[in-house]
Enzyme design. Structure first.
Site, PDB file in Angstrom:
ATOM      1  N   ASP A  55     -32.663 -10.342 -48.455  1.00 55.85           N
ATOM      2  CA  ASP A  55     -31.436 -11.089 -48.151  1.00 55.85           C
ATOM      3  C   ASP A  55     -31.778 -12.287 -47.262  1.00 55.85           C
ATOM      4  O   ASP A  55     -32.312 -12.124 -46.164  1.00 55.85           O
ATOM      5  CB  ASP A  55     -30.444 -10.190 -47.411  1.00 55.85           C
ATOM      6  CG  ASP A  55     -29.117 -10.909 -47.164  1.00 55.85           C
ATOM      7  OD1 ASP A  55     -28.271 -10.883 -48.071  1.00 55.85           O
ATOM      8  OD2 ASP A  55     -28.949 -11.513 -46.093  1.00 55.85           O
ATOM      9  N   TYR A  60     -30.242 -19.705 -42.517  1.00 60.32           N
ATOM     10  CA  TYR A  60     -31.240 -19.006 -41.695  1.00 60.32           C
ATOM     11  C   TYR A  60     -32.476 -19.877 -41.443  1.00 60.32           C
ATOM     12  O   TYR A  60     -33.297 -19.551 -40.582  1.00 60.32           O
ATOM     13  CB  TYR A  60     -31.673 -17.681 -42.331  1.00 60.32           C
ATOM     14  CG  TYR A  60     -30.544 -16.689 -42.546  1.00 60.32           C
ATOM     15  CD1 TYR A  60     -29.297 -16.889 -41.961  1.00 60.32           C
ATOM     16  CD2 TYR A  60     -30.720 -15.567 -43.339  1.00 60.32           C
ATOM     17  CE1 TYR A  60     -28.256 -15.996 -42.167  1.00 60.32           C
ATOM     18  CE2 TYR A  60     -29.681 -14.662 -43.545  1.00 60.32           C
ATOM     19  CZ  TYR A  60     -28.457 -14.898 -42.961  1.00 60.32           C
ATOM     20  OH  TYR A  60     -27.424 -14.009 -43.175  1.00 60.32           O
ATOM     21  N   LYS A  88     -27.252 -17.567 -49.820  1.00 58.39           N
ATOM     22  CA  LYS A  88     -25.834 -17.847 -49.531  1.00 58.39           C
ATOM     23  C   LYS A  88     -25.579 -19.343 -49.390  1.00 58.39           C
ATOM     24  O   LYS A  88     -26.425 -20.072 -48.845  1.00 58.39           O
ATOM     25  CB  LYS A  88     -25.417 -17.119 -48.247  1.00 58.39           C
ATOM     26  CG  LYS A  88     -25.931 -15.680 -48.180  1.00 58.39           C
ATOM     27  CD  LYS A  88     -25.418 -14.882 -47.025  1.00 58.39           C
ATOM     28  CE  LYS A  88     -26.163 -13.555 -46.920  1.00 58.39           C
ATOM     29  NZ  LYS A  88     -27.366 -13.584 -46.075  1.00 58.39           N
ATOM     30  N   HIS A 121     -21.097 -17.913 -47.954  1.00 57.22           N
ATOM     31  CA  HIS A 121     -21.548 -17.305 -46.690  1.00 57.22           C
ATOM     32  C   HIS A 121     -20.373 -16.984 -45.760  1.00 57.22           C
ATOM     33  O   HIS A 121     -20.288 -15.886 -45.201  1.00 57.22           O
ATOM     34  CB  HIS A 121     -22.562 -18.234 -46.008  1.00 57.22           C
ATOM     35  CG  HIS A 121     -23.478 -17.559 -45.062  1.00 57.22           C
ATOM     36  ND1 HIS A 121     -24.742 -18.008 -44.778  1.00 57.22           N
ATOM     37  CD2 HIS A 121     -23.318 -16.442 -44.304  1.00 57.22           C
ATOM     38  CE1 HIS A 121     -25.318 -17.210 -43.899  1.00 57.22           C
ATOM     39  NE2 HIS A 121     -24.473 -16.246 -43.594  1.00 57.22           N
TER      40      HIS A 121
HETATM   41  P1  NDP Z   1     -29.440  -5.529 -37.865  1.00 57.59           P
HETATM   42  O1  NDP Z   1     -28.238  -4.709 -37.619  1.00 57.59           O
HETATM   43  O2  NDP Z   1     -30.207  -5.350 -39.094  1.00 57.59           O
HETATM   44  O3  NDP Z   1     -30.377  -5.350 -36.583  1.00 57.59           O
HETATM   45  C1  NDP Z   1     -31.557  -6.071 -36.433  1.00 57.59           C
HETATM   46  C2  NDP Z   1     -32.146  -5.735 -35.050  1.00 57.59           C
HETATM   47  O4  NDP Z   1     -32.528  -4.368 -35.001  1.00 57.59           O
HETATM   48  C3  NDP Z   1     -33.373  -6.548 -34.735  1.00 57.59           C
HETATM   49  O5  NDP Z   1     -33.359  -6.828 -33.357  1.00 57.59           O
HETATM   50  C4  NDP Z   1     -34.516  -5.593 -35.077  1.00 57.59           C
HETATM   51  O6  NDP Z   1     -35.655  -5.906 -34.294  1.00 57.59           O
HETATM   52  C5  NDP Z   1     -33.927  -4.272 -34.712  1.00 57.59           C
HETATM   53  N1  NDP Z   1     -34.423  -3.144 -35.520  1.00 57.59           N
HETATM   54  C6  NDP Z   1     -34.711  -3.128 -36.843  1.00 57.59           C
HETATM   55  N2  NDP Z   1     -35.060  -1.896 -37.240  1.00 57.59           N
HETATM   56  C7  NDP Z   1     -34.995  -1.108 -36.152  1.00 57.59           C
HETATM   57  C8  NDP Z   1     -35.248   0.257 -35.939  1.00 57.59           C
HETATM   58  N3  NDP Z   1     -35.618   1.077 -36.926  1.00 57.59           N
HETATM   59  N4  NDP Z   1     -35.115   0.752 -34.667  1.00 57.59           N
HETATM   60  C9  NDP Z   1     -34.749  -0.061 -33.648  1.00 57.59           C
HETATM   61  N5  NDP Z   1     -34.480  -1.369 -33.799  1.00 57.59           N
HETATM   62  C10 NDP Z   1     -34.598  -1.886 -35.050  1.00 57.59           C
HETATM   63  O7  NDP Z   1     -29.006  -7.061 -37.646  1.00 57.59           O
HETATM   64  P2  NDP Z   1     -28.703  -8.371 -38.454  1.00 57.59           P
HETATM   65  O8  NDP Z   1     -27.515  -8.971 -37.803  1.00 57.59           O
HETATM   66  O9  NDP Z   1     -29.931  -9.161 -38.588  1.00 57.59           O
HETATM   67  O10 NDP Z   1     -28.210  -7.894 -39.907  1.00 57.59           O
HETATM   68  C11 NDP Z   1     -29.079  -7.603 -40.970  1.00 57.59           C
HETATM   69  C12 NDP Z   1     -29.079  -8.703 -42.030  1.00 57.59           C
HETATM   70  O11 NDP Z   1     -27.788  -8.869 -42.599  1.00 57.59           O
HETATM   71  C13 NDP Z   1     -29.398 -10.101 -41.494  1.00 57.59           C
HETATM   72  O12 NDP Z   1     -30.751 -10.236 -41.145  1.00 57.59           O
HETATM   73  C14 NDP Z   1     -28.924 -10.951 -42.640  1.00 57.59           C
HETATM   74  O13 NDP Z   1     -29.863 -10.936 -43.690  1.00 57.59           O
HETATM   75  C15 NDP Z   1     -27.629 -10.231 -43.023  1.00 57.59           C
HETATM   76  N6  NDP Z   1     -26.446 -10.789 -42.345  1.00 57.59           N
HETATM   77  C16 NDP Z   1     -25.510 -11.455 -43.091  1.00 57.59           C
HETATM   78  C17 NDP Z   1     -24.418 -12.036 -42.500  1.00 57.59           C
HETATM   79  C18 NDP Z   1     -23.419 -12.785 -43.317  1.00 57.59           C
HETATM   80  O14 NDP Z   1     -22.612 -13.531 -42.726  1.00 57.59           O
HETATM   81  N7  NDP Z   1     -23.404 -12.624 -44.610  1.00 57.59           N
HETATM   82  C19 NDP Z   1     -24.189 -11.949 -41.052  1.00 57.59           C
HETATM   83  C20 NDP Z   1     -25.188 -11.170 -40.357  1.00 57.59           C
HETATM   84  C21 NDP Z   1     -26.250 -10.602 -41.002  1.00 57.59           C
HETATM   85  P3  NDP Z   1     -37.130  -6.098 -34.941  1.00 57.59           P
HETATM   86  O15 NDP Z   1     -37.057  -7.241 -35.893  1.00 57.59           O
HETATM   87  O16 NDP Z   1     -37.966  -6.385 -33.743  1.00 57.59           O
HETATM   88  O17 NDP Z   1     -37.463  -4.791 -35.592  1.00 57.59           O
HETATM   89  C1  1BO Z   2     -24.772 -17.888 -38.907  1.00 52.07           C
HETATM   90  C2  1BO Z   2     -24.857 -16.949 -40.028  1.00 52.07           C
HETATM   91  C3  1BO Z   2     -24.657 -15.541 -39.632  1.00 52.07           C
HETATM   92  C4  1BO Z   2     -25.622 -14.625 -40.265  1.00 52.07           C
HETATM   93  O1  1BO Z   2     -25.462 -14.545 -41.663  1.00 52.07           O
END
Ligand code: NDP
Ligand code: 1BO
Length: 322
Positions: A55, A60, A88, A121
Protein backbone atom coordinates in the site's frame (compact mmCIF):
# COMPACT_ATOMS: atom_id res chain seq x y z
CA UNK A 1 -15.18 -14.53 3.04
CA UNK A 2 -11.42 -15.06 3.02
CA UNK A 3 -9.88 -17.61 0.62
CA UNK A 4 -6.82 -19.56 1.73
CA UNK A 5 -4.01 -20.07 -0.76
CA UNK A 6 -0.28 -20.78 -0.67
CA UNK A 7 2.59 -18.67 -2.00
CA UNK A 8 5.06 -20.45 -4.35
CA UNK A 9 7.32 -20.80 -1.27
CA UNK A 10 4.55 -22.80 0.42
CA UNK A 11 3.51 -20.09 2.89
CA UNK A 12 -0.16 -20.08 3.85
CA UNK A 13 -1.94 -16.84 3.00
CA UNK A 14 -5.45 -15.44 2.57
CA UNK A 15 -7.21 -13.12 0.17
CA UNK A 16 -10.63 -11.58 -0.40
CA UNK A 17 -12.56 -11.44 -3.68
CA UNK A 18 -13.43 -7.91 -4.82
CA UNK A 19 -16.49 -6.73 -6.79
CA UNK A 20 -14.12 -6.20 -9.74
CA UNK A 21 -13.47 -9.97 -9.73
CA UNK A 22 -9.84 -9.55 -8.64
CA UNK A 23 -8.45 -10.82 -5.33
CA UNK A 24 -6.85 -8.65 -2.65
CA UNK A 25 -4.32 -10.33 -0.32
CA UNK A 26 -5.55 -10.12 3.27
CA UNK A 27 -2.38 -8.58 4.72
CA UNK A 28 -0.46 -5.81 2.96
CA UNK A 29 2.55 -3.72 3.86
CA UNK A 30 1.75 -0.08 4.70
CA UNK A 31 4.45 2.39 3.65
CA UNK A 32 3.35 5.79 4.97
CA UNK A 33 6.33 7.49 6.66
CA UNK A 34 8.68 4.69 5.57
CA UNK A 35 10.71 7.29 3.64
CA UNK A 36 14.03 6.06 2.28
CA UNK A 37 13.51 2.73 4.08
CA UNK A 38 10.56 1.89 1.82
CA UNK A 39 12.56 0.00 -0.82
CA UNK A 40 14.21 -2.26 1.74
CA UNK A 41 10.91 -2.75 3.59
CA UNK A 42 9.09 -3.69 0.37
CA UNK A 43 11.86 -6.10 -0.70
CA UNK A 44 11.94 -7.74 2.75
CA UNK A 45 8.16 -8.01 2.86
CA UNK A 46 7.91 -9.61 -0.58
CA UNK A 47 10.95 -11.86 -0.57
CA UNK A 48 11.32 -12.81 3.09
CA UNK A 49 7.89 -12.13 4.55
CA UNK A 50 5.65 -13.68 1.87
CA UNK A 51 3.62 -10.46 1.41
CA UNK A 52 2.04 -9.89 -1.98
CA UNK A 53 0.21 -6.64 -1.23
CA UNK A 54 1.83 -3.20 -0.94
CA UNK A 55 0.00 0.00 0.00
CA UNK A 56 1.46 3.33 -1.09
CA UNK A 57 0.31 6.77 -2.26
CA UNK A 58 1.66 9.70 -4.24
CA UNK A 59 1.40 11.80 -1.06
CA UNK A 60 3.78 9.46 0.82
CA UNK A 61 6.64 10.59 -1.41
CA UNK A 62 7.97 7.01 -1.43
CA UNK A 63 6.66 5.62 -4.71
CA UNK A 64 10.10 5.64 -6.34
CA UNK A 65 11.49 3.63 -3.40
CA UNK A 66 8.50 1.27 -3.45
CA UNK A 67 9.09 0.78 -7.19
CA UNK A 68 12.75 -0.06 -6.58
CA UNK A 69 11.82 -2.57 -3.86
CA UNK A 70 9.28 -4.26 -6.15
CA UNK A 71 11.73 -4.34 -9.05
CA UNK A 72 14.36 -6.03 -6.87
CA UNK A 73 11.78 -8.57 -5.69
CA UNK A 74 10.81 -9.27 -9.30
CA UNK A 75 14.49 -9.85 -10.13
CA UNK A 76 14.56 -12.27 -7.20
CA UNK A 77 11.81 -14.30 -8.89
CA UNK A 78 8.49 -12.83 -7.75
CA UNK A 79 6.04 -12.30 -10.60
CA UNK A 80 4.40 -8.88 -11.03
CA UNK A 81 1.11 -10.63 -11.75
CA UNK A 82 1.16 -12.13 -8.24
CA UNK A 83 1.53 -8.71 -6.60
CA UNK A 84 -1.31 -6.43 -5.52
CA UNK A 85 -0.22 -2.80 -5.61
CA UNK A 86 -2.41 -0.01 -4.25
CA UNK A 87 -1.84 3.70 -4.71
CA UNK A 88 -3.98 6.78 -4.14
CA UNK A 89 -5.03 9.94 -5.94
CA UNK A 90 -4.00 12.93 -3.84
CA UNK A 91 -6.29 15.86 -2.98
CA UNK A 92 -4.61 18.35 -5.35
CA UNK A 93 -5.49 16.03 -8.25
CA UNK A 94 -9.20 15.76 -7.49
CA UNK A 95 -10.47 17.33 -10.69
CA UNK A 96 -11.44 15.25 -13.72
CA UNK A 97 -8.66 16.45 -16.06
CA UNK A 98 -5.94 15.71 -13.46
CA UNK A 99 -6.88 12.10 -12.70
CA UNK A 100 -5.19 10.36 -15.63
CA UNK A 101 -1.94 12.39 -15.56
CA UNK A 102 -1.70 11.71 -11.80
CA UNK A 103 -2.10 7.98 -12.37
CA UNK A 104 0.46 7.94 -15.19
CA UNK A 105 2.93 9.73 -12.93
CA UNK A 106 2.32 7.15 -10.19
CA UNK A 107 2.85 4.27 -12.64
CA UNK A 108 6.11 5.82 -13.78
CA UNK A 109 7.33 6.20 -10.20
CA UNK A 110 6.37 2.62 -9.39
CA UNK A 111 7.90 1.31 -12.67
CA UNK A 112 4.69 -0.54 -13.39
CA UNK A 113 2.28 -0.73 -16.35
CA UNK A 114 -0.82 -0.93 -14.19
CA UNK A 115 -2.11 -0.63 -10.64
CA UNK A 116 -4.17 -3.27 -8.92
CA UNK A 117 -6.10 -0.67 -6.96
CA UNK A 118 -6.39 3.11 -7.25
CA UNK A 119 -8.14 4.94 -4.42
CA UNK A 120 -9.36 8.50 -3.88
CA UNK A 121 -7.11 9.33 -0.91
CA UNK A 122 -9.38 11.84 0.86
CA UNK A 123 -12.69 13.30 -0.39
CA UNK A 124 -11.47 16.90 -0.17
CA UNK A 125 -9.91 18.88 -3.03
CA UNK A 126 -6.90 21.04 -2.17
CA UNK A 127 -5.34 23.86 -4.14
CA UNK A 128 -1.80 23.04 -5.25
CA UNK A 129 0.51 24.54 -2.63
CA UNK A 130 -2.20 24.50 0.06
CA UNK A 131 -0.95 25.19 3.57
CA UNK A 132 -1.35 22.91 6.57
CA UNK A 133 -3.75 23.87 8.13
CA UNK A 134 -5.42 25.27 5.01
CA UNK A 135 -5.77 29.02 4.46
CA UNK A 136 -8.84 30.64 2.93
CA UNK A 137 -9.24 29.35 -0.65
CA UNK A 138 -7.05 26.25 -0.13
CA UNK A 139 -9.98 23.80 0.02
CA UNK A 140 -11.82 23.79 -3.31
CA UNK A 141 -15.09 22.34 -4.55
CA UNK A 142 -14.81 18.62 -5.30
CA UNK A 143 -16.60 17.27 -8.40
CA UNK A 144 -16.98 13.73 -7.07
CA UNK A 145 -18.95 12.45 -10.08
CA UNK A 146 -16.52 13.91 -12.64
CA UNK A 147 -13.52 12.42 -10.83
CA UNK A 148 -15.18 9.03 -10.41
CA UNK A 149 -16.01 8.89 -14.15
CA UNK A 150 -12.29 9.36 -14.89
CA UNK A 151 -11.40 6.63 -12.38
CA UNK A 152 -13.88 4.33 -14.18
CA UNK A 153 -12.18 5.09 -17.51
CA UNK A 154 -8.82 4.02 -16.04
CA UNK A 155 -10.33 0.58 -15.42
CA UNK A 156 -11.80 0.41 -18.94
CA UNK A 157 -8.37 1.30 -20.34
CA UNK A 158 -6.67 -1.46 -18.30
CA UNK A 159 -4.45 0.99 -16.45
CA UNK A 160 -6.06 0.09 -13.14
CA UNK A 161 -7.76 -3.18 -12.16
CA UNK A 162 -9.97 -1.98 -9.33
CA UNK A 163 -10.95 1.42 -7.96
CA UNK A 164 -12.12 2.63 -4.59
CA UNK A 165 -12.14 5.34 -1.97
CA UNK A 166 -10.64 6.18 1.41
CA UNK A 167 -11.91 8.20 4.33
CA UNK A 168 -15.51 8.32 3.10
CA UNK A 169 -18.55 8.77 5.32
CA UNK A 170 -21.96 7.12 4.98
CA UNK A 171 -23.19 10.34 3.32
CA UNK A 172 -20.37 10.46 0.78
CA UNK A 173 -20.50 6.73 -0.02
CA UNK A 174 -24.27 6.86 -0.55
CA UNK A 175 -23.79 9.84 -2.86
CA UNK A 176 -21.16 7.95 -4.89
CA UNK A 177 -23.35 4.85 -5.09
CA UNK A 178 -26.09 7.05 -6.53
CA UNK A 179 -24.17 7.71 -9.77
CA UNK A 180 -21.37 5.12 -9.99
CA UNK A 181 -21.33 2.81 -13.03
CA UNK A 182 -18.52 0.89 -11.30
CA UNK A 183 -19.22 0.46 -7.60
CA UNK A 184 -16.03 0.96 -5.56
CA UNK A 185 -14.34 -2.38 -4.98
CA UNK A 186 -12.63 -1.15 -1.80
CA UNK A 187 -13.22 1.39 0.95
CA UNK A 188 -10.03 2.02 2.92
CA UNK A 189 -10.52 3.57 6.35
CA UNK A 190 -9.00 3.84 9.81
CA UNK A 191 -9.95 0.74 11.74
CA UNK A 192 -8.60 -0.90 14.91
CA UNK A 193 -10.09 -1.86 18.29
CA UNK A 194 -9.81 1.81 19.35
CA UNK A 195 -11.83 2.97 16.32
CA UNK A 196 -14.09 0.19 15.06
CA UNK A 197 -15.86 2.31 12.47
CA UNK A 198 -18.82 -0.10 12.66
CA UNK A 199 -21.32 1.99 10.66
CA UNK A 200 -19.06 2.27 7.63
CA UNK A 201 -18.15 -1.42 7.83
CA UNK A 202 -21.84 -2.29 7.80
CA UNK A 203 -22.69 -0.04 4.83
CA UNK A 204 -19.80 -1.50 2.86
CA UNK A 205 -20.86 -5.06 3.68
CA UNK A 206 -24.44 -4.30 2.56
CA UNK A 207 -23.09 -3.17 -0.81
CA UNK A 208 -20.48 -5.92 -1.26
CA UNK A 209 -17.65 -3.40 -0.92
CA UNK A 210 -14.47 -4.78 0.61
CA UNK A 211 -12.93 -2.81 3.50
CA UNK A 212 -9.21 -2.34 4.07
CA UNK A 213 -8.27 -1.32 7.63
CA UNK A 214 -5.55 1.30 7.84
CA UNK A 215 -3.53 2.24 10.95
CA UNK A 216 -4.39 -1.21 12.37
CA UNK A 217 -1.80 -0.84 15.15
CA UNK A 218 -2.98 2.66 16.09
CA UNK A 219 -0.46 4.39 13.76
CA UNK A 220 2.86 5.86 14.80
CA UNK A 221 4.10 8.11 17.57
CA UNK A 222 1.38 10.59 18.39
CA UNK A 223 -1.22 7.97 17.42
CA UNK A 224 -2.83 5.52 19.79
CA UNK A 225 -0.59 3.03 21.53
CA UNK A 226 -2.67 -0.11 21.06
CA UNK A 227 0.45 -2.27 21.24
CA UNK A 228 0.50 -1.56 25.01
CA UNK A 229 -3.27 -1.59 25.51
CA UNK A 230 -4.12 -3.80 28.53
CA UNK A 231 -6.71 -5.92 26.70
CA UNK A 232 -4.50 -6.39 23.64
CA UNK A 233 -1.49 -7.32 25.81
CA UNK A 234 -3.52 -9.76 27.90
CA UNK A 235 -4.90 -11.58 24.86
CA UNK A 236 -1.53 -11.63 23.11
CA UNK A 237 0.04 -13.23 26.18
CA UNK A 238 -2.75 -15.77 26.46
CA UNK A 239 -2.50 -16.78 22.78
CA UNK A 240 1.31 -16.69 22.78
CA UNK A 241 1.26 -14.08 19.99
CA UNK A 242 2.55 -10.52 19.85
CA UNK A 243 0.22 -7.52 20.31
CA UNK A 244 0.88 -6.58 16.66
CA UNK A 245 -0.27 -10.01 15.47
CA UNK A 246 -3.42 -9.85 17.63
CA UNK A 247 -4.32 -6.44 16.18
CA UNK A 248 -3.81 -7.63 12.60
CA UNK A 249 -5.78 -10.81 13.25
CA UNK A 250 -8.68 -8.84 14.81
CA UNK A 251 -9.04 -6.97 11.50
CA UNK A 252 -8.89 -10.18 9.45
CA UNK A 253 -11.55 -11.84 11.61
CA UNK A 254 -13.85 -8.89 10.87
CA UNK A 255 -13.49 -9.66 7.16
CA UNK A 256 -11.23 -6.70 6.33
CA UNK A 257 -7.81 -6.70 4.75
CA UNK A 258 -5.19 -5.09 6.97
CA UNK A 259 -2.10 -3.03 6.04
CA UNK A 260 0.29 -2.68 9.01
CA UNK A 261 3.30 -0.45 8.35
CA UNK A 262 6.76 -1.41 9.45
CA UNK A 263 10.24 -0.73 8.19
CA UNK A 264 11.75 -3.14 10.70
CA UNK A 265 12.52 -6.53 9.07
CA UNK A 266 11.57 -8.56 12.15
CA UNK A 267 8.27 -6.74 12.68
CA UNK A 268 7.46 -6.93 8.95
CA UNK A 269 7.78 -10.73 9.14
CA UNK A 270 5.97 -10.94 12.49
CA UNK A 271 2.90 -8.99 11.32
CA UNK A 272 1.97 -11.47 8.58
CA UNK A 273 2.23 -14.65 10.69
CA UNK A 274 -1.49 -14.62 11.31
CA UNK A 275 -2.99 -17.37 9.16
CA UNK A 276 -2.78 -20.58 11.18
CA UNK A 277 -4.53 -19.56 14.41
CA UNK A 278 -7.66 -17.69 15.52
CA UNK A 279 -8.67 -15.28 18.25
CA UNK A 280 -11.31 -17.20 20.26
CA UNK A 281 -14.81 -15.61 20.33
CA UNK A 282 -14.57 -14.40 23.91
CA UNK A 283 -11.27 -12.60 23.28
CA UNK A 284 -12.50 -11.24 19.96
CA UNK A 285 -15.51 -9.78 21.82
CA UNK A 286 -13.24 -8.23 24.46
CA UNK A 287 -11.16 -6.54 21.73
CA UNK A 288 -14.36 -5.39 20.04
CA UNK A 289 -15.63 -3.82 23.27
CA UNK A 290 -12.84 -1.35 24.03
CA UNK A 291 -14.87 1.66 25.10
CA UNK A 292 -12.67 4.66 24.28
CA UNK A 293 -13.53 4.94 20.57
CA UNK A 294 -11.63 7.73 18.83
CA UNK A 295 -10.09 8.39 15.41
CA UNK A 296 -6.34 8.88 15.27
CA UNK A 297 -6.39 10.46 11.81
CA UNK A 298 -9.22 12.96 11.90
CA UNK A 299 -7.96 15.17 9.03
CA UNK A 300 -8.07 18.38 11.08
CA UNK A 301 -4.55 19.57 10.24
CA UNK A 302 -5.07 19.01 6.51
CA UNK A 303 -8.62 20.21 5.87
CA UNK A 304 -10.10 22.31 8.71
CA UNK A 305 -10.04 26.11 8.70
CA UNK A 306 -11.99 27.15 11.79
CA UNK A 307 -12.72 30.69 10.69
CA UNK A 308 -12.91 30.52 6.86
CA UNK A 309 -14.19 27.02 6.18
CA UNK A 310 -15.54 25.41 4.10
CA UNK A 311 -14.87 22.83 6.84
CA UNK A 312 -14.80 24.56 10.21
CA UNK A 313 -14.50 21.49 12.42
CA UNK A 314 -13.58 17.82 12.40
CA UNK A 315 -17.30 17.04 12.67
CA UNK A 316 -17.85 18.92 9.38
CA UNK A 317 -15.26 16.69 7.67
CA UNK A 318 -17.01 13.54 8.81
CA UNK A 319 -20.52 14.81 7.99
CA UNK A 320 -21.42 14.88 11.72
CA UNK A 321 -21.73 11.07 11.74
CA UNK A 322 -19.33 10.10 14.56
P1 NDP B 1 0.18 1.31 11.79
O1 NDP B 1 -1.04 1.23 12.62
O2 NDP B 1 0.44 0.29 10.78
O3 NDP B 1 1.41 1.44 12.80
C1 NDP B 1 2.71 1.64 12.35
C2 NDP B 1 3.62 1.82 13.58
O4 NDP B 1 3.66 0.62 14.34
C3 NDP B 1 5.03 2.15 13.20
O5 NDP B 1 5.53 3.05 14.17
C4 NDP B 1 5.75 0.80 13.30
O6 NDP B 1 7.12 1.00 13.60
C5 NDP B 1 5.01 0.16 14.43
N1 NDP B 1 4.94 -1.31 14.34
C6 NDP B 1 4.77 -2.07 13.23
N2 NDP B 1 4.67 -3.37 13.55
C7 NDP B 1 4.77 -3.44 14.89
C8 NDP B 1 4.75 -4.52 15.79
N3 NDP B 1 4.58 -5.78 15.40
N4 NDP B 1 4.92 -4.24 17.13
C9 NDP B 1 5.11 -2.97 17.55
N5 NDP B 1 5.12 -1.91 16.73
C10 NDP B 1 4.95 -2.15 15.40
O7 NDP B 1 0.21 2.79 11.16
P2 NDP B 1 -0.01 3.55 9.81
O8 NDP B 1 -0.75 4.79 10.17
O9 NDP B 1 1.25 3.65 9.08
O10 NDP B 1 -1.05 2.66 8.97
C11 NDP B 1 -0.66 1.59 8.14
C12 NDP B 1 -0.75 1.95 6.66
O11 NDP B 1 -2.07 2.29 6.29
C13 NDP B 1 0.05 3.20 6.26
O12 NDP B 1 1.43 2.96 6.28
C14 NDP B 1 -0.55 3.49 4.92
O13 NDP B 1 -0.04 2.62 3.94
C15 NDP B 1 -2.03 3.22 5.20
N6 NDP B 1 -2.77 4.43 5.60
C16 NDP B 1 -3.71 4.95 4.75
C17 NDP B 1 -4.38 6.11 5.06
C18 NDP B 1 -5.38 6.68 4.11
O14 NDP B 1 -5.75 7.86 4.29
N7 NDP B 1 -5.85 5.93 3.15
C19 NDP B 1 -4.14 6.82 6.32
C20 NDP B 1 -3.19 6.17 7.18
C21 NDP B 1 -2.56 5.01 6.83
P3 NDP B 1 8.30 0.29 12.76
O15 NDP B 1 8.20 0.76 11.35
O16 NDP B 1 9.52 0.78 13.45
O17 NDP B 1 8.09 -1.18 12.92
C1 1BO C 1 -1.51 12.34 4.64
C2 1BO C 1 -2.01 11.03 4.24
C3 1BO C 1 -2.40 10.18 5.38
C4 1BO C 1 -1.94 8.78 5.25
O1 1BO C 1 -2.56 8.11 4.18
Amino acid sequence: MAHTTFTPEGQKTESFRLLSGHKIPAVGLGTWRSGSEASHAVFTALVEGGYRHIDTAWEYGDQNEVGVGMKRAIHAGIERRDLFVTSKLWCTELSPERVRPALLNTLQQLQSDYLDLYLIHWPFRLREGASKPPMAGDVLEFDMEGVWREMEKLVKDNLVRSIGVCNFTLTKLNKLLGFADLIPSVCQMEMHPGWRNDKMLQLCRMNGIHVTAYSPLGSQEGGRDLIHDQTVERIAKKLNKTPGQVLVKWGLQRGTSVIPKSSNPERIKENIKVFDWVIPDQDFEALSSISDQKRVLDGEDMFVNKSEGPFRSVADLWDHED
